[in-house]
Design a protein around this motif. Structure first.
Motif, PDB file in Angstrom:
ATOM      1  N   UNK A   1     -45.674  -3.102  14.364  1.00  0.00           N
ATOM      2  CA  UNK A   1     -44.286  -3.569  14.446  1.00  0.00           C
ATOM      3  C   UNK A   1     -43.477  -2.646  15.355  1.00  0.00           C
ATOM      4  N   UNK A   2     -43.560  -1.352  15.108  1.00  0.00           N
ATOM      5  CA  UNK A   2     -42.788  -0.386  15.890  1.00  0.00           C
ATOM      6  C   UNK A   2     -43.207  -0.389  17.354  1.00  0.00           C
ATOM      7  N   UNK A   3     -44.512  -0.479  17.604  1.00  0.00           N
ATOM      8  CA  UNK A   3     -45.012  -0.457  18.986  1.00  0.00           C
ATOM      9  C   UNK A   3     -44.480  -1.646  19.776  1.00  0.00           C
ATOM     10  N   UNK A   4     -44.576  -2.837  19.195  1.00  0.00           N
ATOM     11  CA  UNK A   4     -44.138  -4.026  19.920  1.00  0.00           C
ATOM     12  C   UNK A   4     -42.613  -4.095  20.032  1.00  0.00           C
ATOM     13  N   UNK A   5     -41.916  -3.573  19.037  1.00  0.00           N
ATOM     14  CA  UNK A   5     -40.461  -3.480  19.158  1.00  0.00           C
ATOM     15  C   UNK A   5     -40.091  -2.540  20.304  1.00  0.00           C
TER      16      UNK A   5
END
Length: 310
Positions: free
Chosen positions: A248-252
Motif C-alpha cells: 500500500x505504502x509503496x504504490x501510494x
C-alpha cells in the motif's frame, strides 16, 4: 495574485513529494521488519507455502477491514480490477517464492544483494515504459546506496554454497519484483490502490494455497503449521508488515514521486532487517555492516532531500 498562486502550488507540490518520500520509507521499514519476522517463523520449522498462505491471507483480510472502515469497498467493483489482480502472481507470489527458493540454493545474503539491484533494473526499464529518467545526482546516490547494501549483507552469499540454481532463482525473483513495480505503478493511475493491493494479495494467497494442497495431497507432505502461540502471532503480524502495509505504502508513493525514486528507498530494507535481527533475533553484527548501514542511511537522506526539492 499569480505569484501567490505559484507559491501555493509550489508548497502543495513539495508537500505531495514529502508524503511520497515518507510513504516510500515506510514501505521499506515494513518490508525490513517483515523480513525479520519471516526469518523467525521460517526458522521455527513452519512450511514456506503454509506461511505464505497465512501471511498473504491475513494481509488481504486486513485491507478488506480497512476498506470497510474507510468506505472504500466500492473500489472493489472497479471494472479493471479483475484483470489487474493477475499481477499478484508476479509479486507477492512469484517474487517471494522465487526468492525463498533462491535462498535454499544459495543464502539469504546473496538473494538480498541481488534484490538490491531492483532500483537499477527499474531505472533501465522505466524510461521506455513509464517515461521516467534518472538524473545524474539520483543515479550517483543509487550506486552509493547499493554499495552500502553490499557491505551490509557482506560476502556470505559468495562464500557459501552458491549453486547455479541459486543465481537463477534470485535473478528471476529480481525480475518479478521489477516487473511488479512497473506494472502496478501504471495501474494505480486508473485503479484504486487499496482494492488493487488487496486482490493482488488474495491471488498470491490462493496460488500459495494451491501449491500447499499439491504438496500435502500428492507428495504426502506435512502442513507445517505454526506450533506455538508466538509463532502464530508473529505469522499474523507478518501479514501486516510483510503483506498489507508495504505494498500500500509503496504504490501510494509512486502516485506522488517518480517510481525510479521510490525504488531506490528499497535499499533500506536489508538495513532494517539487519537491525531487526540484532534487536529481536540476537543476531551479531560487524563494523563493516555498520559502515554499510551508515552509507545507505546517508545516501537515502540525500536522495530524500533531492527528491523533495525536485
Amino acid at each position: 495574485m499569480s505569484s501567490a498562486g505559484g507559491t501555493a502550488g509550489a508548497a502543495r507540490g513539495a508537500s505531495r513529494r514529502t508524503v511520497g518520500i515518507l510513504a516510500a520509507i515506510g514501505a521499506s521499514l515494513a518490508w525490513g521488519l517483515g523480513s525479520t519476522t519471516s526469518d523467525y517463523v521460517l526458522s521455527s520449522g513452519v512450511g514456506n507455502d503454509t506461511f505464505l498462505v497465512i501471511e498473504l491471507g491475513v494481509g488481504f483480510l486486513v485491507l478488506l477491514v480497512i476498506g470497510a472502515i474507510r468506505g472504500e469497498l466500492g473500489g472493489f467493483r472497479h471494472p479493471g480490477l479483475l484483470r489487474a489482480s493477475s499481477t499478484g502472481l508476479i509479486e507477492p507470489w512469484g517474487a517471494y517464492t522465487l526468492g525463498n527458493v533462491g535462498i535454499i540454493f544459495s543464502s539469504g545474503a546473496f538473494v538480498a544483494l541481488v534484490s538490491s539491484l531492483n532500483p537499477v533494473l527499474i531505472a533501465i526499464l522505466a524510461a521506455p515504459y513509464l517515461g521516467e529518467r534518472v538524473n545524474r545526482r539520483a543515479a550517483v546516490l543509487m550506486v552509493v546506496s547499493i554499495a552500502g547494501v553490499g557491505l551490509v549483507v557482506g560476502g556470505a552469499g559468495a562464500a557459501g554454497t552458491l549453486q547455479p540454481f541459486g543465481i537463477v532463482f534470485a535473478v528471476l525473483g529480481l525480475v518479478c519484483g521489477a516487473a511488479y513495480v512497473l506494472l502496478s505503478s501504471k495501474l494505480v493511475r486508473t485503479v484504486p490502490v487499496l482494492p488493487l493491493v488487496a486482490v493482488q494479495l488474495l491471488v498470491a494467497a490462493l496460488a500459495s494455497l494451491a501449491l500447499l494442497v499439491v504438496r500435502v495431497t500428492l507428495f504426502d507432505g506435512a502442513l507445517q503449521l505454526p506450533a506455538t502461540t508466538a509463532q502464530w502471532l508473529v505469522s499474523v503480524a507478518t501479514g501486516v508488515f510483510g503483506g498489507a502495509a508495504p505494498f500500500i505504502l509503496y504504490l501510494e508513493a509512486t502516485r506522488r514521486i517518480p517510481t525510479t525514486t521510490v525504488s531506490q528507498f528499497s535499499t533500506l530494507v536489508p538495513v532494517v532487517a539487519l537491525v531487526g535481527g540484532v534487536i529481536f533475533l540476537d543476531d551479531a553484527t560487524t563494523p563493516i555492516q555498520l559502515i554499510g548501514t551508515a552509507i545507505v542511511v546517508v545516501s537515502l537522506s540525500m536522495l530524500a532531500r533531492h527528491a523533495r526539492e525536485h
